[in-house]
Design an enzyme around this catalytic site. Sequence first.
Site, PDB file in Angstrom:
ATOM      1  N   ASN A  48       1.558  -0.698  -0.051  1.00  0.00           N
ATOM      2  CA  ASN A  48       0.281   0.104  -0.635  1.00  0.00           C
ATOM      3  C   ASN A  48       1.154   0.864  -0.293  1.00  0.00           C
ATOM      4  O   ASN A  48       0.703   2.237  -0.005  1.00  0.00           O
ATOM      5  CB  ASN A  48      -1.133  -0.200   1.294  1.00  0.00           C
ATOM      6  N   HIS A 134     -14.137  -1.551   5.982  1.00  0.00           N
ATOM      7  CA  HIS A 134     -12.959  -2.624   6.042  1.00  0.00           C
ATOM      8  C   HIS A 134     -13.072  -2.819   7.864  1.00  0.00           C
ATOM      9  O   HIS A 134     -13.694  -1.966   8.178  1.00  0.00           O
ATOM     10  CB  HIS A 134     -11.884  -1.072   6.472  1.00  0.00           C
ATOM     11  N   GLU A 187     -15.550   4.184   2.659  1.00  0.00           N
ATOM     12  CA  GLU A 187     -14.501   4.489   2.169  1.00  0.00           C
ATOM     13  C   GLU A 187     -14.871   5.187   1.061  1.00  0.00           C
ATOM     14  O   GLU A 187     -15.411   4.935   0.570  1.00  0.00           O
ATOM     15  CB  GLU A 187     -13.945   3.119   1.883  1.00  0.00           C
ATOM     16  N   SER A 191     -10.931  -0.994  -0.436  1.00  0.00           N
ATOM     17  CA  SER A 191      -9.080  -1.266   0.291  1.00  0.00           C
ATOM     18  C   SER A 191      -9.092  -3.017  -0.742  1.00  0.00           C
ATOM     19  O   SER A 191      -8.817  -3.789  -1.140  1.00  0.00           O
ATOM     20  CB  SER A 191      -9.485  -1.446   1.680  1.00  0.00           C
ATOM     21  N   ASP A 216     -13.454   7.495   4.874  1.00  0.00           N
ATOM     22  CA  ASP A 216     -11.969   6.719   5.266  1.00  0.00           C
ATOM     23  C   ASP A 216     -11.412   7.283   3.939  1.00  0.00           C
ATOM     24  O   ASP A 216     -11.911   6.356   2.456  1.00  0.00           O
ATOM     25  CB  ASP A 216     -12.381   5.172   5.476  1.00  0.00           C
ATOM     26  N   HIS A 219      -7.717   4.524   1.052  1.00  0.00           N
ATOM     27  CA  HIS A 219      -6.230   3.781   0.143  1.00  0.00           C
ATOM     28  C   HIS A 219      -7.066   5.184  -1.159  1.00  0.00           C
ATOM     29  O   HIS A 219      -6.377   5.309  -2.320  1.00  0.00           O
ATOM     30  CB  HIS A 219      -7.315   2.906  -1.320  1.00  0.00           C
ATOM     31  N   LYS A 250       0.083   4.359   4.842  1.00  0.00           N
ATOM     32  CA  LYS A 250      -0.408   3.918   3.000  1.00  0.00           C
ATOM     33  C   LYS A 250       0.474   5.136   1.911  1.00  0.00           C
ATOM     34  O   LYS A 250       1.741   5.067   2.543  1.00  0.00           O
ATOM     35  CB  LYS A 250      -1.520   3.502   2.426  1.00  0.00           C
TER      36      LYS A 250
END
Length: 403
Positions: A48, A134, A187, A191, A216, A219, A250
């Site tokens: 990541n 997640h 998110e 992910s 979130d 990523h 990440k």
Amino acid sequence: MNPFDRELTQRLDEWRDQSLLRELRAVQSPQGARIQVNGRELLNFSSNDYLGLASHPALKEAAVRAIERFGAGAGASRLISGSLSPHHELDETLAAFKGTEAALSFSSGYTTAVGTICALLGRDDWVLIDRLVHASIVDAARLSSARLRVFRHNDLDDLQRILRQVNRRRANSISGSPRPRVLIVTESVFSMTGTLAPLKELVQIKDAAGAWLMVDEAHATGLYGPNRRGLADELGVGDRIEIQMGTLGKAVGAAGGFICGSRPLIHLLVNRARSFVFSTAPPPAAAAAATAGICVIQSDEGARRVTRLWNSVSSLEAQLRAHAPSLARHASRSAILPVVVGLESKALDAASVLQERGLFVPAIRYPSVRRGAAQLRVSITAMHSDADISALASALASSVNPL
Ligand SMILES: *Cc1c(COP(=O)(O)O)cnc(C)c1O
């Protein structure tokens, strides 16, 4: 063997039978396009560290300098005597980077989710989460004791249906008691699937329903938007999201997690987020490295690395479309390419075939994804060369059969 160990061994055996057992593998090198695993160099498509900042000289130097000035450990929680200058500098850097009033860093993304959701909600409240969020968010939602509803992945109709039910129950709540709160959590870039959340529509829906929104960006931070703040930045909705979360481990290349938002939000978390209050402050080196990582992301060099990453993603997709159309993704632009193969054993076999060819692509199984939906999860980084991407495309095309 004593009864305790016998029981645990039995459970481990069951997981092994279902191809669900996991083992640690020792990596003897820093993160990079190539890593040394069990003494062998492999092309790495598992990291990541999207921009290659984890071993960037500026981050390493910042960490070393912080150790020299502030030591290896912070010695106490932030609220006692552990709130060192590198932590304050990081919080200020995060707020400036995201363009919010304030920010607060935590020791990990996991503890950020748990501390924040539990600080905001209580048992009479509601928490609505996307099916694919997640584990840290799922655990946080459960631990908060708020009433939990799960909406289908990126399905706005399903979310609105649930919101109507919740709002009917809210309208009927006992007069005199405070109106229950509703928090939607999603998110921005998922992910495991690399799919993008429809943040513009989510913002409209939560406003209309009188709910709060937490996003979130684990990523997406560093990768999307004119200021590389994340997907909310790209879609121009950052200032309409109450709680913006991200991780520092990440693309930022260091370790930790953060919340960006209003001053009252951050002040509330400082007082009430139990994973923040009751935990030793992160090592000063981690905070200093994260600050340096954000500075690189904001620089011209950061922009070049992001361009390099998206070029590699496009190049991989083009090669897969030409040589393995069943593997080419049709949906969204992200650095994560999932290849769903189905059976757990099939994913393990595919990963070991790739490993024999010198590529490290992890097999992702339950509980990270649903049972029977095991996948290879390819992640592309700015460190991969054109030759690395071509090697990946041809290895995938010749040795992986998607579901
Ligand atoms: C990795 C991840 C986290 C946890 O962050 P850590 O800093 O690794 O604890 C939280 N949310 C999502 C979506 C993640 O991918």
